[in-house]
Design an enzyme around this catalytic site. Structure first.
Site, PDB file in Angstrom:
ATOM      1  CB  CYS A 286      -0.896   0.009   1.237  1.00 20.84           C
ATOM      2  SG  CYS A 286      -1.817   1.559   1.423  1.00 20.84           S
TER       3      CYS A 286
ATOM      4  CB  CYS B 255      -0.175   2.830   5.520  1.00 21.25           C
ATOM      5  SG  CYS B 255      -0.655   1.150   5.087  1.00 21.25           S
TER       6      CYS B 255
ATOM      7  CB  CYS C 296      -1.467 -13.618  -4.675  1.00 18.97           C
ATOM      8  SG  CYS C 296      -1.769 -14.986  -3.559  1.00 18.97           S
TER       9      CYS C 296
END
Ligand code: FE
Length: 135
Positions: free
Chosen positions: A97, A100, A120
């Site tokens: 991500c 973050c 995945c």
């Protein structure tokens, strides 16, 4: 990579469940077929369990048979970062991500869609919102 959301290790430990912490902050992998979204077919947006960033859409989710939620592409490409991961004697591409810095899973090039990609992703790194279910 400088993540927009910066928290101390202690803050992450307090915010996340132990399993989420192990995956998002320690790059652990949940055991296959144990995550809450493996078989989920509900419509909605999968957000980062760490920071809420919009990551994947249910419209790109498919049954990979691997035991982890699988997607052909990110919902918002800019929200996802890819990094080489040569740990465990494998050449893989880690999915992170961008907001973050949380570890989400890996992407492989054996997917079914036009992109040929299979994201995945660990269930516990995701939060399905807007499912239209009971509120
Ligand atoms: Fe995040």
């Amino acid at each position: 990579m400088d993540a927009e959301v910066q928290k101390t290790d202690q803050e992450w430990r307090e915010q996340l469940t132990p399993e989420q912490y192990d995956v998002l902050r320690r790059k652990s992998t949940e055991r296959p077929f144990t995550g809450e979204y493996v078989h989920t077919k509900e419509d909605g947006t999968y957000r980062c369990a760490g920071c809420g960033a919009e990551l994947f859409s249910s419209s790109t989710k498919f049954d990979s048979g691997t035991g982890w939620p699988s997607f052909t592409e990110p919902a918002v490409a800019e929200n996802v970062a890819l990094r080489p991961d040569n740990s465990l004697f494998m050449r893989r591409t880690e999915v992170v991500c961008r907001r973050c810095g949380g570890h989400l899973g890996h992407v492989f090039d054996d997917g079914p869609g036009p992109t040929g990609q299979r994201y995945c992703i660990n269930s516990c790194a995701l939060d399905l919102k807007g499912s239209g279910g009971p509120s």
